[in-house]
Design an enzyme around this catalytic site. Structure first.
Site, PDB file in Angstrom:
ATOM      1  CG  HIS A  69      -0.395   0.107   2.543  1.00 23.34           C
ATOM      2  ND1 HIS A  69      -0.210   1.317   3.182  1.00 23.34           N
ATOM      3  CD2 HIS A  69       0.018  -0.845   3.411  1.00 23.34           C
ATOM      4  CE1 HIS A  69       0.283   1.104   4.383  1.00 23.34           C
ATOM      5  NE2 HIS A  69       0.442  -0.195   4.551  1.00 23.34           N
ATOM      6  CG  ASP A 185       2.977   0.595   7.750  1.00 24.54           C
ATOM      7  OD1 ASP A 185       2.534   0.013   6.749  1.00 24.54           O
ATOM      8  OD2 ASP A 185       2.327   0.743   8.802  1.00 24.54           O
ATOM      9  CD  GLU A 219      -2.713  -1.470   5.406  1.00 20.59           C
ATOM     10  OE1 GLU A 219      -2.595  -2.438   6.176  1.00 20.59           O
ATOM     11  OE2 GLU A 219      -2.376  -0.311   5.737  1.00 20.59           O
ATOM     12  CD  GLU A 220      -1.405   2.813   7.292  1.00 23.90           C
ATOM     13  OE1 GLU A 220      -2.032   2.405   8.292  1.00 23.90           O
ATOM     14  OE2 GLU A 220      -0.185   2.653   7.154  1.00 23.90           O
ATOM     15  CG  ASP A 239       2.047  -3.649   5.269  1.00 26.19           C
ATOM     16  OD1 ASP A 239       2.832  -2.752   5.607  1.00 26.19           O
ATOM     17  OD2 ASP A 239       0.811  -3.520   5.252  1.00 26.19           O
ATOM     18  CG  HIS A 319       1.049   3.298  12.733  1.00 21.06           C
ATOM     19  ND1 HIS A 319      -0.310   3.216  12.908  1.00 21.06           N
ATOM     20  CD2 HIS A 319       1.313   2.590  11.604  1.00 21.06           C
ATOM     21  CE1 HIS A 319      -0.845   2.487  11.924  1.00 21.06           C
ATOM     22  NE2 HIS A 319       0.136   2.097  11.133  1.00 21.06           N
TER      23      HIS A 319
END
Length: 342
Positions: A69, A185, A219-220, A239, A319
């Protein structure tokens, strides 16, 4: 197996420079389409905005999908305060403890871009005893790098509720090979898949089975690959690999996930990935991710009849301001190349 690391890292830097929180990905998808076409592969866009790159295989009857993603975490203007600061709502799940004092860009719907900084509403330790309070959407705001002191001043700039606020990734590659940035990510995996494409293109190779690379744009927020092309029989998400307590992966490894919060991945695929990693002398880890869901999770929950797997380069501090290493890129690419040829 000659890996063109220069191509991968240059591609990563290029897509890192393009802001792309979930729902605001058109510009970065244009770059990925350009990259695919330069390598000689076609590019299709779904109604949703996801990308599909098809790599014809020696056996066209069996189709394997690999997804990554390109959408990232971000913020969106929730309201404009009377003092000219911007209140925001989260896109995805950024760690707000790490967002305080970060540089950002506000993108208006008519194409203007304004710089700013995310600050606590009471940031000065010499003034506020609450300066060390836990960060939340309620006590964080964006201060624009414009001379504004009222809501009306901000509105005159063309900024409005729903404008995207994009956090600066602070992309760095150190002399020792560490890759540091927000949004590794999962832009690192997108660059890895394009690097695998470059390998097959430059070596004039075809995978054993037809491969479809799927680039996800939601995706997130949980529904990136809820729908996939219906000729795909197995789907492997590329990922980030998790690093932390009770996990084996490091920033130099390729991680193979056996189970995450959505449940176990396909036993046969996971076992074959581990076998190939071992056969090729790769530095790898088999792990279980406690708080994680992938695009394969979304596809399975969306009712897709597939076998699913998950691998990725080890990424520290997900994150937040993330870190990986070129060795993880190499190990992940070599595992993908081996799987394409298996």
């Amino acid at each position: 197996m000659e890996i063109n690391m220069k191509y991968v890292l240059q591609t990563l830097e290029e897509i890192m420079k393009i802001d792309s929180p979930s729902g605001y990905t058109a510009a970065v998808m244009e770059k990925i389409e350009q990259k695919a076409q330069e390598l000689g592969y076609g590019f299709e866009t779904t109604h949703k905005g996801n990308g599909v790159i098809t790599v014809p295989g020696e056996d066209p009857e069996y189709v394997v999908g690999f997804c990554a993603h390109v959408d990232t975490l971000g913020l969106m203007v929730r309201s404009i305060k009377e003092n000219g600061a911007l209140a925001f709502t989260k896109i995805g799940g950024p760690n707000l403890a790490t967002v305080d004092s970060e540089l950002c860009r506000v993108h208006t719907r008519d194409g203007r871009v304004y710089d700013g900084t995310v600050y606590c509403t009471k940031p000065a330790s010499h003034v506020y005893k609450e300066a060390g309070a836990e960060r939340s959407e309620e006590n964080l705001e964006v201060r624009l790098d414009e001379v504004v002191s009222s809501k009306e001043d901000v509105l005159k700039l063309g900024i409005q509720v729903s404008d995207y606020i994009c956090i600066d990734p602070k992309f760095v590659i150190t002399p020792s090979g560490f890759i540091k940035s927000r949004f590794l990510d999962d832009k690192l995996s997108v660059a890895i898949l394009l690097g695998v494409l470059e390998y097959f293109s430059s070596q004039h190779l075809a995978p054993r089975h037809t491969v479809k690379i799927l680039i996800s744009t939601y995706e997130e927020v949980g529904h990136g690959m809820a729908w996939i092309p219906q000729d795909i029989q197995e789907l492997i998400a590329v990922d980030m690999g998790c690093i932390g307590d009770d996990l084996s992966c490091t920033e130099q490894m390729v991680s193979i996930c056996a189970k995450d919060s959505s449940g176990p991945y396909d036993y046969t695929i996971t076992s074959r990935l581990a076998e190939l990693a071992k056969e090729n002398g790769l530095d790898y880890a088999l792990d279980i991710y406690p708080y994680y869901g992938s695009d394969v999770s979304a596809a399975l929950k969306g009712g897709q009849d597939i076998q699913g797997g998950l691998i990725g380069p080890g990424v520290f501090a997900s994150h937040a301001y993330e870190r990986s290493h070129v060795k993880a890129v190499e190990n992940t690419m070599k595992l993908l190349i081996a799987y394409w040829q298996d």
